[in-house]
Design a protein around this motif. Sequence first.
Motif, PDB file in Angstrom:
ATOM      1  N   PHE A  23       0.856  -1.170   0.000  1.00  0.00           N
ATOM      2  CA  PHE A  23       0.000   0.000   0.000  1.00  0.00           C
ATOM      3  C   PHE A  23       0.895   1.223   0.000  1.00  0.00           C
ATOM      4  O   PHE A  23       1.740   1.380   0.875  1.00  0.00           O
ATOM      5  CB  PHE A  23      -0.917   0.008   1.230  1.00  0.00           C
ATOM      6  CG  PHE A  23      -1.839   1.178   1.262  1.00  0.00           C
ATOM      7  CD1 PHE A  23      -2.977   1.191   0.483  1.00  0.00           C
ATOM      8  CD2 PHE A  23      -1.554   2.282   2.048  1.00  0.00           C
ATOM      9  CE1 PHE A  23      -3.839   2.287   0.491  1.00  0.00           C
ATOM     10  CE2 PHE A  23      -2.404   3.381   2.072  1.00  0.00           C
ATOM     11  CZ  PHE A  23      -3.548   3.380   1.286  1.00  0.00           C
ATOM     12  N   ASN A  24       0.708   2.080  -0.980  1.00  0.00           N
ATOM     13  CA  ASN A  24       1.491   3.304  -1.064  1.00  0.00           C
ATOM     14  C   ASN A  24       0.810   4.352  -0.196  1.00  0.00           C
ATOM     15  O   ASN A  24      -0.308   4.784  -0.484  1.00  0.00           O
ATOM     16  CB  ASN A  24       1.579   3.778  -2.520  1.00  0.00           C
ATOM     17  CG  ASN A  24       2.468   4.975  -2.672  1.00  0.00           C
ATOM     18  OD1 ASN A  24       2.352   5.959  -1.952  1.00  0.00           O
ATOM     19  ND2 ASN A  24       3.382   4.905  -3.625  1.00  0.00           N
ATOM     20  N   THR A  25       1.472   4.743   0.882  1.00  0.00           N
ATOM     21  CA  THR A  25       0.887   5.679   1.845  1.00  0.00           C
ATOM     22  C   THR A  25       0.840   7.117   1.312  1.00  0.00           C
ATOM     23  O   THR A  25       0.135   7.948   1.867  1.00  0.00           O
ATOM     24  CB  THR A  25       1.669   5.660   3.169  1.00  0.00           C
ATOM     25  OG1 THR A  25       3.035   5.988   2.919  1.00  0.00           O
ATOM     26  CG2 THR A  25       1.584   4.291   3.826  1.00  0.00           C
ATOM     27  N   LYS A  26       1.556   7.373   0.250  1.00  0.00           N
ATOM     28  CA  LYS A  26       1.569   8.713  -0.344  1.00  0.00           C
ATOM     29  C   LYS A  26       0.426   8.867  -1.354  1.00  0.00           C
ATOM     30  O   LYS A  26      -0.275   9.871  -1.356  1.00  0.00           O
ATOM     31  CB  LYS A  26       2.922   8.959  -1.009  1.00  0.00           C
ATOM     32  CG  LYS A  26       3.189  10.370  -1.413  1.00  0.00           C
ATOM     33  CD  LYS A  26       4.628  10.511  -1.882  1.00  0.00           C
ATOM     34  CE  LYS A  26       4.973  11.966  -2.112  1.00  0.00           C
ATOM     35  NZ  LYS A  26       6.368  12.096  -2.546  1.00  0.00           N
ATOM     36  N   THR A  27       0.237   7.866  -2.205  1.00  0.00           N
ATOM     37  CA  THR A  27      -0.777   7.941  -3.261  1.00  0.00           C
ATOM     38  C   THR A  27      -2.069   7.214  -2.891  1.00  0.00           C
ATOM     39  O   THR A  27      -3.071   7.363  -3.577  1.00  0.00           O
ATOM     40  CB  THR A  27      -0.248   7.319  -4.562  1.00  0.00           C
ATOM     41  OG1 THR A  27      -0.044   5.911  -4.361  1.00  0.00           O
ATOM     42  CG2 THR A  27       1.029   8.000  -5.027  1.00  0.00           C
ATOM     43  N   GLY A  71       4.320  -5.631  -6.097  1.00  0.00           N
ATOM     44  CA  GLY A  71       5.769  -5.579  -6.060  1.00  0.00           C
ATOM     45  C   GLY A  71       6.243  -4.286  -5.416  1.00  0.00           C
ATOM     46  O   GLY A  71       5.451  -3.396  -5.096  1.00  0.00           O
ATOM     47  N   MET A  72       7.544  -4.188  -5.238  1.00  0.00           N
ATOM     48  CA  MET A  72       8.143  -3.020  -4.584  1.00  0.00           C
ATOM     49  C   MET A  72       8.390  -1.932  -5.617  1.00  0.00           C
ATOM     50  O   MET A  72       9.499  -1.765  -6.116  1.00  0.00           O
ATOM     51  CB  MET A  72       9.426  -3.429  -3.865  1.00  0.00           C
ATOM     52  CG  MET A  72       9.171  -4.311  -2.674  1.00  0.00           C
ATOM     53  SD  MET A  72      10.638  -4.678  -1.714  1.00  0.00           S
ATOM     54  CE  MET A  72      11.284  -6.052  -2.651  1.00  0.00           C
ATOM     55  N   VAL A  73       7.348  -1.194  -5.935  1.00  0.00           N
ATOM     56  CA  VAL A  73       7.405  -0.164  -6.971  1.00  0.00           C
ATOM     57  C   VAL A  73       7.917   1.157  -6.406  1.00  0.00           C
ATOM     58  O   VAL A  73       8.797   1.782  -6.974  1.00  0.00           O
ATOM     59  CB  VAL A  73       6.004   0.031  -7.612  1.00  0.00           C
ATOM     60  CG1 VAL A  73       6.018   1.143  -8.642  1.00  0.00           C
ATOM     61  CG2 VAL A  73       5.518  -1.276  -8.224  1.00  0.00           C
ATOM     62  N   ASP A 123       7.473   5.133   1.443  1.00  0.00           N
ATOM     63  CA  ASP A 123       6.095   5.354   1.020  1.00  0.00           C
ATOM     64  C   ASP A 123       5.265   4.077   0.969  1.00  0.00           C
ATOM     65  O   ASP A 123       4.119   4.110   0.525  1.00  0.00           O
ATOM     66  CB  ASP A 123       6.063   5.996  -0.382  1.00  0.00           C
ATOM     67  CG  ASP A 123       6.654   7.383  -0.402  1.00  0.00           C
ATOM     68  OD1 ASP A 123       6.604   8.076   0.632  1.00  0.00           O
ATOM     69  OD2 ASP A 123       7.186   7.786  -1.457  1.00  0.00           O
ATOM     70  N   ARG A 124       5.818   2.956   1.426  1.00  0.00           N
ATOM     71  CA  ARG A 124       5.124   1.673   1.317  1.00  0.00           C
ATOM     72  C   ARG A 124       4.778   1.082   2.667  1.00  0.00           C
ATOM     73  O   ARG A 124       5.560   1.160   3.600  1.00  0.00           O
ATOM     74  CB  ARG A 124       6.004   0.636   0.612  1.00  0.00           C
ATOM     75  CG  ARG A 124       6.056   0.760  -0.866  1.00  0.00           C
ATOM     76  CD  ARG A 124       6.824  -0.397  -1.492  1.00  0.00           C
ATOM     77  NE  ARG A 124       8.251  -0.112  -1.476  1.00  0.00           N
ATOM     78  CZ  ARG A 124       9.175  -0.885  -0.925  1.00  0.00           C
ATOM     79  NH1 ARG A 124       8.851  -2.008  -0.341  1.00  0.00           N
ATOM     80  NH2 ARG A 124      10.436  -0.534  -0.952  1.00  0.00           N
ATOM     81  N   ALA A 125       3.609   0.432   2.743  1.00  0.00           N
ATOM     82  CA  ALA A 125       3.236  -0.395   3.884  1.00  0.00           C
ATOM     83  C   ALA A 125       3.011  -1.798   3.338  1.00  0.00           C
ATOM     84  O   ALA A 125       2.417  -1.984   2.288  1.00  0.00           O
ATOM     85  CB  ALA A 125       1.968   0.122   4.542  1.00  0.00           C
ATOM     86  N   GLY A 126       3.485  -2.775   4.070  1.00  0.00           N
ATOM     87  CA  GLY A 126       3.307  -4.153   3.614  1.00  0.00           C
ATOM     88  C   GLY A 126       4.539  -4.955   3.892  1.00  0.00           C
ATOM     89  O   GLY A 126       5.400  -4.534   4.670  1.00  0.00           O
ATOM     90  N   PRO A 127       4.654  -6.091   3.316  1.00  0.00           N
ATOM     91  CA  PRO A 127       3.848  -6.609   2.206  1.00  0.00           C
ATOM     92  C   PRO A 127       2.564  -7.282   2.692  1.00  0.00           C
ATOM     93  O   PRO A 127       2.459  -7.696   3.840  1.00  0.00           O
ATOM     94  CB  PRO A 127       4.764  -7.632   1.561  1.00  0.00           C
ATOM     95  CG  PRO A 127       5.558  -8.181   2.702  1.00  0.00           C
ATOM     96  CD  PRO A 127       5.764  -6.991   3.632  1.00  0.00           C
ATOM     97  N   TYR A 128       1.623  -7.367   1.785  1.00  0.00           N
ATOM     98  CA  TYR A 128       0.364  -8.057   2.018  1.00  0.00           C
ATOM     99  C   TYR A 128       0.259  -9.202   1.026  1.00  0.00           C
ATOM    100  O   TYR A 128       0.722  -9.089  -0.110  1.00  0.00           O
ATOM    101  CB  TYR A 128      -0.813  -7.088   1.851  1.00  0.00           C
ATOM    102  CG  TYR A 128      -0.759  -5.963   2.846  1.00  0.00           C
ATOM    103  CD1 TYR A 128      -1.284  -6.118   4.122  1.00  0.00           C
ATOM    104  CD2 TYR A 128      -0.151  -4.752   2.536  1.00  0.00           C
ATOM    105  CE1 TYR A 128      -1.220  -5.088   5.057  1.00  0.00           C
ATOM    106  CE2 TYR A 128      -0.078  -3.722   3.464  1.00  0.00           C
ATOM    107  CZ  TYR A 128      -0.613  -3.907   4.721  1.00  0.00           C
ATOM    108  OH  TYR A 128      -0.539  -2.897   5.638  1.00  0.00           O
ATOM    109  N   ALA A 129      -0.364 -10.286   1.447  1.00  0.00           N
ATOM    110  CA  ALA A 129      -0.473 -11.474   0.607  1.00  0.00           C
ATOM    111  C   ALA A 129      -1.472 -11.298  -0.528  1.00  0.00           C
ATOM    112  O   ALA A 129      -1.326 -11.907  -1.594  1.00  0.00           O
ATOM    113  CB  ALA A 129      -0.855 -12.687   1.446  1.00  0.00           C
ATOM    114  N   THR A 130      -2.476 -10.451  -0.312  1.00  0.00           N
ATOM    115  CA  THR A 130      -3.506 -10.262  -1.334  1.00  0.00           C
ATOM    116  C   THR A 130      -3.741  -8.771  -1.577  1.00  0.00           C
ATOM    117  O   THR A 130      -3.441  -7.933  -0.733  1.00  0.00           O
ATOM    118  CB  THR A 130      -4.845 -10.888  -0.911  1.00  0.00           C
ATOM    119  OG1 THR A 130      -5.352 -10.176   0.216  1.00  0.00           O
ATOM    120  CG2 THR A 130      -4.693 -12.372  -0.579  1.00  0.00           C
TER     121      THR A 130
END
Length: 58
Positions: free
Chosen positions: A7-11, A17-19, A24-31
């Motif tokens: 989940f991108n906390t900014k957008t 994947g790790m884009v 700016d990322r939360a996770g990873p999440y399985a789904t």
Amino acid sequence: MADEFWFNTKTHQVEEGMVSPAVDRAGPYATRAEAEHALAQIKANSEKWAAEEAEDDR
């Protein structure tokens, strides 16, 4: 891994994947569904931890 969702906390968008940068990322999440609900989970975790800390301070 490309089969993990973030989940991108900014957008506020789910990414496969790790884009985005790690900050700016939360996770990873399985789904994708788990990642879509990331903000609610983050809020719930924060409230839980704050309550635990308040209890520890007593």
